[in-house]
Design a protein around this motif. Sequence first.
Motif, short mmCIF file in Angstrom:
data_model
loop_
_atom_site.label_atom_id
_atom_site.label_comp_id
_atom_site.label_asym_id
_atom_site.label_seq_id
_atom_site.Cartn_x
_atom_site.Cartn_y
_atom_site.Cartn_z
N LEU A 291 -11.89 -0.51 6.22
CA LEU A 291 -10.85 -0.56 7.26
C LEU A 291 -9.61 0.24 6.91
O LEU A 291 -8.64 0.23 7.68
N THR A 292 -9.59 0.93 5.77
CA THR A 292 -8.41 1.70 5.37
C THR A 292 -7.97 2.65 6.49
O THR A 292 -8.78 3.38 7.05
N GLY A 293 -6.68 2.63 6.79
CA GLY A 293 -6.13 3.49 7.84
C GLY A 293 -6.14 2.85 9.21
O GLY A 293 -5.51 3.40 10.14
N SER A 294 -6.80 1.72 9.39
CA SER A 294 -6.78 1.03 10.68
C SER A 294 -5.38 0.50 10.94
O SER A 294 -4.70 0.04 10.02
N ARG A 295 -4.95 0.55 12.21
CA ARG A 295 -3.60 0.11 12.56
C ARG A 295 -3.66 -1.02 13.58
O ARG A 295 -4.35 -0.90 14.60
N LEU A 296 -2.91 -2.09 13.31
CA LEU A 296 -2.70 -3.16 14.27
C LEU A 296 -1.26 -3.06 14.74
O LEU A 296 -0.33 -3.12 13.93
N GLY B 155 -4.47 -1.18 4.09
CA GLY B 155 -4.49 -0.49 2.81
C GLY B 155 -4.38 -1.53 1.71
O GLY B 155 -4.23 -2.73 1.96
N TYR B 156 -4.42 -1.09 0.45
CA TYR B 156 -4.40 -2.03 -0.66
C TYR B 156 -3.06 -2.70 -0.85
O TYR B 156 -2.95 -3.69 -1.55
N GLY B 157 -2.00 -2.19 -0.23
CA GLY B 157 -0.71 -2.86 -0.33
C GLY B 157 -0.46 -3.88 0.75
O GLY B 157 0.44 -4.71 0.62
N THR B 158 -1.22 -3.85 1.82
CA THR B 158 -0.96 -4.72 2.97
C THR B 158 -2.11 -5.65 3.29
O THR B 158 -1.95 -6.54 4.14
N THR B 159 -3.26 -5.49 2.65
CA THR B 159 -4.47 -6.17 3.10
C THR B 159 -5.22 -6.77 1.91
O THR B 159 -5.25 -6.19 0.82
N ARG B 160 -5.82 -7.92 2.16
CA ARG B 160 -6.64 -8.58 1.15
C ARG B 160 -7.77 -9.31 1.86
O ARG B 160 -7.57 -9.87 2.93
N ALA B 161 -8.95 -9.29 1.27
CA ALA B 161 -10.10 -9.97 1.86
C ALA B 161 -10.70 -10.93 0.84
O ALA B 161 -10.70 -10.65 -0.37
#
Length: 390
Positions: free
Chosen positions: A106-111, A226-232
């Motif tokens: 999902l890198t680069g996806s924008r909400l 991205g790795y600074g804003t997202t975690r799964a």
Amino acid sequence: MKPSSQSARCLLLCLVGAFAAACAGEVPADIEALETEAGALRAKDPEGAADPGPAELPDPIVSAPDPDAPDRPRPPPPPPPPLPRPQGKVVRVSSAALDSMMVTLLTGSRLVVDTTKKSPTIPNGEQVYICHYPNAEARAAEQAECMRMAGAARAQCLRMMNETFPNIKTCQWVAKTTHSYLDFGPLAESHGAVDVPFNNIQTIERDTRGPGGIEVDIHNVRTTVGYGTTRAYFTRRFPHVANAVVRLELSSNNPTLPCRHTTPGLGCPDIELREMVVFASLSGIGPSEDGTELDFVAPEAVFTFRRNLNNIPDWLLTTFVDVDSIIRNNVERNVEKALGTDRARTVLRKAMTGIATVAARNQIPGWQGWKKIHAAWYDRGDLVIDHDPL
């Protein structure tokens, strides 16, 4: 023990490769560049994909104690039911593996959620038929000049105007745009994900006590995966049902919720939201109908945030609580809609099957594929898959 940066990179490469193998069709040529960029981002936050572990995952809901009950020791809660008994081979997929795959995918996806028209736009899936008169401005100026004349001179001037600037009309279909959407990144789009516009998010209008009412906008609330804003990570629903959760941290322009009173002279305080987080969950992970890949029951979303309503007039408190509910419902409903489309479900289903494929190849010697997946469940931060291999 944390993996080294080299081993983490190798794991990431294997995961992306497995996902590509699980998908129909080949990975586009830009996958290597995208993986390199993702690896660079991961290097800035080497622990970003750490398995959250059972201690950080939600526990089953336990009823609050009765304040009127006698003060006496309470019995411990009953133990959870035992884990399911496997029918075949067992594979474990860690939350760290899910994080690496999902964030890369999902890198680069924008909400984006915005009613102030400050955000970039994407097409909203609709078109409008627009007509205009390209010579209208020139004709108006020429006609004004002609009307200063008299008699034959005026008539001659108007004839020349019509010849030089004919009264023509041009029409075309134009794509309408929206400021609120889920815009999938290049890797997700290469595997079939399609952008989803949020066409129903508008300025919030509410009546208040006294004259007029208020209008509240959403000021470009957004995130880019991205790795600074997202975690799964994997989590559970009691007793052992597994969910895959993607945690998205959001920000906004200041103030988050600009407010206007519709009555001149009356004010309305702006509200700042902070610690805004969307938890997007693929709930009820289990086998697909034919048992050859992983699937999920439905997408679910929860939007949380903090805001301070101190010093807000009493007559506005109830209104702002209502505004909170409207914003939460709009964001949650639209995120669920975006992840629930047929194309998005296909991409996410293949992603989960891809990371499970990597785990199976590493854990079972000679593993060749999924003959039949019997069940999947949550256990201590992992997704456990019970299956018969080929």
